[in-house]
Write an enzyme that holds these catalytic residues in place. Structure first.
Site, short mmCIF file in Angstrom:
data_model
loop_
_atom_site.label_atom_id
_atom_site.label_comp_id
_atom_site.label_asym_id
_atom_site.label_seq_id
_atom_site.Cartn_x
_atom_site.Cartn_y
_atom_site.Cartn_z
N LYS A 66 -4.67 -10.01 -6.50
CA LYS A 66 -5.96 -10.25 -5.85
C LYS A 66 -7.00 -9.21 -6.27
O LYS A 66 -6.63 -8.08 -6.62
CB LYS A 66 -5.79 -10.31 -4.32
N LYS A 83 0.82 -1.22 0.00
CA LYS A 83 0.00 0.00 0.00
C LYS A 83 0.85 1.26 0.00
O LYS A 83 0.45 2.27 -0.57
CB LYS A 83 -0.95 0.01 1.20
N LYS A 103 -10.33 -3.39 -4.01
CA LYS A 103 -11.09 -2.15 -4.18
C LYS A 103 -10.21 -1.06 -4.79
O LYS A 103 -10.71 -0.11 -5.36
CB LYS A 103 -11.56 -1.63 -2.82
P1 TYM Z 1 -10.70 -5.13 3.74
O1 TYM Z 1 -11.83 -4.17 3.66
O2 TYM Z 1 -9.49 -4.87 2.91
O3 TYM Z 1 -11.21 -6.60 3.41
C1 TYM Z 1 -12.35 -7.12 4.05
C2 TYM Z 1 -12.35 -8.64 4.01
O4 TYM Z 1 -12.38 -9.11 2.66
C3 TYM Z 1 -11.33 -10.05 2.46
N1 TYM Z 1 -10.85 -9.92 1.07
C4 TYM Z 1 -10.78 -10.93 0.20
N2 TYM Z 1 -11.07 -12.24 0.31
C5 TYM Z 1 -10.89 -13.01 -0.79
N3 TYM Z 1 -10.43 -12.54 -1.97
C6 TYM Z 1 -10.11 -11.23 -2.13
N4 TYM Z 1 -9.67 -10.78 -3.30
C7 TYM Z 1 -10.29 -10.37 -1.01
N5 TYM Z 1 -10.08 -9.03 -0.82
C8 TYM Z 1 -10.44 -8.78 0.46
C9 TYM Z 1 -10.26 -9.65 3.46
O5 TYM Z 1 -9.39 -10.72 3.74
C10 TYM Z 1 -11.10 -9.25 4.65
O6 TYM Z 1 -11.48 -10.40 5.40
N6 TYM Z 1 -7.85 -5.34 7.63
C11 TYM Z 1 -9.15 -5.94 7.32
C12 TYM Z 1 -10.27 -5.26 8.07
C13 TYM Z 1 -10.16 -5.38 9.55
C14 TYM Z 1 -10.29 -6.58 10.31
C15 TYM Z 1 -10.10 -6.21 11.67
C16 TYM Z 1 -10.57 -7.91 9.97
C17 TYM Z 1 -9.88 -4.38 10.44
N7 TYM Z 1 -9.86 -4.87 11.69
C18 TYM Z 1 -10.17 -7.14 12.70
C19 TYM Z 1 -10.64 -8.83 11.01
C20 TYM Z 1 -10.43 -8.45 12.34
C21 TYM Z 1 -9.35 -5.89 5.81
O7 TYM Z 1 -8.65 -6.54 5.12
O8 TYM Z 1 -10.34 -5.16 5.29
#
Ligand code: TYM
Length: 341
Positions: A194, A111, A197
Site C-alpha cells: 500500500k 510496524k 508515509k
Molecule cells: P493514518 O494516518 O495511517 O491514515 C489516515 C487515513 O488514510 C487511509 N489510508 C489509505 N487509504 C487508501 N490507500 C492508502 N494507501 C492509504 N493509506 C492510508 C487510512 O485508512 C486512514 O483512513 N489509525 C488511523 C488514524 C486514526 C483513526 C482513529 C481513524 C486514529 N484514530 C479513529 C478513524 C477513527 C490511521 O490509519 O491513520
C-alpha cells in the site's frame, strides 16, 4: 444525527492514499453528519517523532483538512492530545480489550517488524486508543481506508464487551465506511504494497504538497508492465475488475483506480476509455488530472501554513468543542465503571 469520527496521524505529510482513501470522502459527508476530524498526535508518538517535526506535521495535517474542503465552522478539527478524554478512556478500554484480540492485529505486526520485543507498548495498544477516539464521541460512522478495517472491527468488539460487562447500552457499535476505487491505493513502485508515509522511497507516493514537476516525474517513473492497458475483458458482468486480472497486473489497476478516483468515474468506465493504449500516454493524462486536482489544495495549504498561529488557534477552538462532547461521555463511563467523583 449520526456522528462521524476519523483521523490522520501527523507523521510526515499527507499522501494521495490518505486523501483519496479518507479525507476526500469526509468532505462529502460533512453535510449529512455531525463530524469530528482529529489530527491523532497521540497515535503518532507510538513510533518515535522528532518534536519540532511533530508540531509542524500536526499543523500540516490540519491545513490539509481545511484545504481539501473540511469547513472548520461546521466540522470540528482538533489535535487529539488537547482533549484528555481520549487517553483517559483508552486506559479504561485497555482493561476491557483482551490480549488475544490485540495479538491478531496485522498493523502491529507490520510496524513492529522483526524486533517485536523492542516495540513500544503504545504501538501495541494503538487500536485501543483508536477505539477510545471513536467511542468518546459515541460516533456511529467511521470513514477510513481499507487498511483500518481490522482496527474498526476491534473497536466494535471493545464497545460490545464494555456494554456486556457492565450491562449497559452505552456505546453504539461504530460502522466502518470504506469503499470506492480508492479504498486501497498502492505504492507507485510496487503494486502489491500500500502507498504509505513510512515507505523509504519518496517515489512510492504522491504527497499532497508535491509540485507539478514532481507529480509528473513520479508518475513517469511509476512501475508498470510491458503490455498495453487492459480492456473490458478484465471486467465481470457487474463491471468489477476480476480478481485474477487485478492480481496479474497490480500496477496497471492501481494507476487506473487513481485515475477513476481523481475523476470521480467508475473504474469500469476508465478501463473502457484507456483500453489497449500505451502507458506513456495514459500517464501523461493521469499527471494532468492529478495536478489539476491537487494543485489548488497544495496552494491553499501553503497559504494556511504561512499563518501557524491561526492554525493553532483553530485547533484550540476545535479541542474545546470536542471536549464539550467527550467529557460528559467520559463522565458517564466513569460512573458506570464505579469511579468516585
Ligand atoms: P493514518 O494516518 O495511517 O491514515 C489516515 C487515513 O488514510 C487511509 N489510508 C489509505 N487509504 C487508501 N490507500 C492508502 N494507501 C492509504 N493509506 C492510508 C487510512 O485508512 C486512514 O483512513 N489509525 C488511523 C488514524 C486514526 C483513526 C482513529 C481513524 C486514529 N484514530 C479513529 C478513524 C477513527 C490511521 O490509519 O491513520
Amino acid at each position: 444525527m449520526n456522528r462521524i469520527f476519523s483521523g490522520v496521524q501527523p507523521t510526515n505529510n499527507l499522501h494521495l492514499g490518505n486523501y483519496l482513501g479518507a479525507v476526500r470522502n469526509w468532505v462529502r459527508m460533512q453535510k449529512d453528519y455531525d463530524c469530528i476530524f482529529c489530527v491523532v498526535d497521540l497515535h503518532a508518538i507510538t513510533l518515535w517523532q522528532e518534536p519540532v517535526a511533530l508540531r509542524q506535521a500536526t499543523r500540516e495535517v490540519a491545513a490539509a483538512y481545511i484545504a481539501s474542503g473540511i469547513d472548520p465552522k461546521c466540522s470540528i478539527i482538533f489535535n487529539q492530545s488537547q482533549c484528555l478524554a481520549h487517553a483517559q478512556l483508552a486506559w479504561i478500554l485497555n482493561c476491557v480489550a483482551r490480549l488475544g484480540w490485540l495479538n491478531r492485529m496485522t498493523q502491529f505486526k507490520e510496524k513492529a517488524g522483526k524486533n517485536r520485543e523492542n516495540a513500544s507498548i503504545g504501538l501495541y495498544a494503538y487500536p485501543v486508543l483508536m477505539a477510545a477516539d471513536i467511542l468518546a464521541y459515541k460516533a456511529t460512522h467511521v470513514p477510513v481506508g481499507e487498511d483500518q478495517k481490522q482496527h474498526l472491527e476491534l473497536a466494535r468488539d471493545i464497545a460490545q464487551k464494555f456494554n456486556n460487562d457492565y450491562g449497559v447500552k452505552l456505546f453504539p457499535l461504530p460502522e466502518p465506511v470504506i469503499g470506492g476505487p480508492a479504498a486501497r491505493i498502492m505504492s507507485l513502485r510496487d503494486g502489491t504494497k500500500k502507498m504509505s508515509k513510512s515507505d523509504e522511497s519518496d517515489y512510492s507516493r504522491i504527497n499532497m504538497t508535491d509540485d507539478a514537476d514532481t507529480i509528473a516525474l513520479k508518475f513517469r517513473k511509476a512501475k508498470t508492465d510491458p503490455n498495453p492497458l487492459p480492456g473490458p475483458e478484465c471486467l465481470d458482468e457487474h463491471g468489477h475488475v476480476k480478481a485474477d486480472a487485478e492480481a496479474a497486473r497490480p500496477e496497471a489497476f492501481n494507476l487506473l483506480s487513481i485515475y477513476a478516483a481523481l475523476s470521480d468515474a467508475a473504474l469500469a468506465d476508465v478501463v473502457h476509455r484507456f483500453a489497449g493504449q500505451e502507458f506513456s500516454k495514459f500517464k501523461g493524462e493521469l499527471t494532468d488530472l492529478a495536478v489539476a486536482k491537487l494543485g489548488p489544495i497544495s496552494g491553499e495549504m501553503k497559504r494556511l501554513l504561512a499563518h501557524p498561529d491561526e492554525i493553532d488557534a483553530l485547533l484550540r477552538n476545535g479541542a474545546e468543542r470536542a471536549q464539550a462532547i467527550a467529557m460528559p461521555i467520559l463522565r458517564e463511563v466513569e460512573e458506570i465503571v464505579g469511579f468516585l467523583h
